[in-house]
Motif scaffolding. Structure first.
Motif, mmCIF file in Angstrom:
data_model
loop_
_atom_site.group_PDB
_atom_site.id
_atom_site.type_symbol
_atom_site.label_atom_id
_atom_site.label_comp_id
_atom_site.label_asym_id
_atom_site.label_seq_id
_atom_site.Cartn_x
_atom_site.Cartn_y
_atom_site.Cartn_z
ATOM 1 N N GLU A 168 -47.271 -7.568 -23.588
ATOM 2 C CA GLU A 168 -46.802 -6.703 -22.749
ATOM 3 C C GLU A 168 -45.439 -6.505 -22.976
ATOM 4 O OE1 GLU A 168 -47.328 -7.508 -18.546
ATOM 5 O OE2 GLU A 168 -49.274 -7.797 -18.862
ATOM 6 N N ASP A 169 -44.774 -7.541 -23.831
ATOM 7 C CA ASP A 169 -43.407 -7.460 -24.503
ATOM 8 C C ASP A 169 -43.362 -8.105 -25.691
ATOM 9 O OD1 ASP A 169 -40.722 -7.055 -24.752
ATOM 10 O OD2 ASP A 169 -40.122 -8.536 -23.221
ATOM 11 N N LYS A 192 -40.983 -11.187 -26.301
ATOM 12 C CA LYS A 192 -41.275 -12.581 -25.716
ATOM 13 C C LYS A 192 -42.424 -13.223 -26.221
ATOM 14 C CE LYS A 192 -40.614 -11.412 -20.456
ATOM 15 N NZ LYS A 192 -40.998 -11.391 -19.257
#
Length: 257
Positions: free
Chosen positions: A240-241, A245
């Motif tokens: 998602e990132d 991350k």
């Protein structure tokens, strides 16, 4: 007599099609030369929080990225804490005896290099290759696995099995715009899951203790780098990132009955 009648060349001449095209080209050239360099430089910044290295041709042997798919984020920040000094006690050719066993665990095979991870709940079945950090990567505490969908064992930490003296770390890329095995760690990993690690000397079962995400800038200072014999840690980019991350799966061995 009016001046324009006396000198016809001074009469106002309307622009023909060729004149208008030349004028338009001049205007376009002005805007391109004035504004385009600033736009290009603004779009050329790297992601993450200072840990993502600029994309560049990678020197390790690796298959090319599949056409039409975005190359995955490439850098993993790691800590020297718990690892051997520059080169480590584990390598692709290191014998298990190089790690002196602090205890004997009869149900574990001798400590040796991991070669495969099968994680049914996450739909992950990957080949694992040894990856020894270069001196530059050791100094920068940032490591770049080859751009493939396989997993990579960081050789200067631990290896699984009886006689293990450190945590085993396995890295793998998550891919943007492509289904890849390590993508599923972000969505499907859950504490309590069981998976298997095959090594050069046998197979070990692991139970997932935790699944966490870390900002890339904090990964190298996180507690995951504490050396724990036979702990196994899977690290990938958080889907998602992916540029900002990492997802980290920490697991401990489950002895055979």
């Amino acid at each position: 007599m009016p001046l324009v009648d006396k000198f016809p060349s001074l009469r106002r001449r309307s622009l023909n099609r060729g004149d208008r095209l030349l004028l338009l080209a001049g205007v376009v050239a002005f805007f391109v030369l004035t504004f385009l360099p600033g736009i290009v430089s603004a779009g050329n910044t790297s992601g993450g929080a200072g840990l993502h290295l600029e994309a560049a041709p990678y020197s390790r042997a690796a298959g090319p990225a599949s056409p039409g798919h975005a190359v995955p984020p490439d850098t993993f920040a790691w800590s020297g804490k718990g690892s051997a000094q520059h080169g480590g006690n584990g390598s692709a050719m290191a014998a298990p005896a190089a790690q002196q066993p602090p205890q004997n665990i009869p149900h574990y095979p001798p400590a040796s290099a991991p070669t495969r991870i099968v994680y049914p709940a996450a739909g992950l079945d990957v080949t694992i290759h040894p990856l020894t950090p270069t001196p530059e990567e050791l100094d920068s505490q940032a490591i770049v696995p080859p751009i493939t969908v396989d997993g990579y064992w960081v050789t200067n930490f631990g290896m699984p099995g009886a006689g293990s003296t450190n945590t085993t770390y396995i890295l793998g890329h998550s891919w943007e715009g492509r289904d890849a095995p390590f993508n599923r760690l972000s969505a499907a990993s859950t504490p309590g899951d069981i998976f298997e690690a095959t090594t050069a000397s046998g197979t070990m079962r692991y139970r997932v203790e935790s699944v966490d995400t870390y900002v890339k800038s904090s990964l190298k200072d996180s507690p995951i780098w504490t050396g724990v014999p036979n702990r196994l840690v899977l690290i990938s980019c958080y889907t998602e990132d992916p540029w900002g991350k990492n997802v980290v799966v920490v697991a401990s061995p489950v002895p055979d009955p």
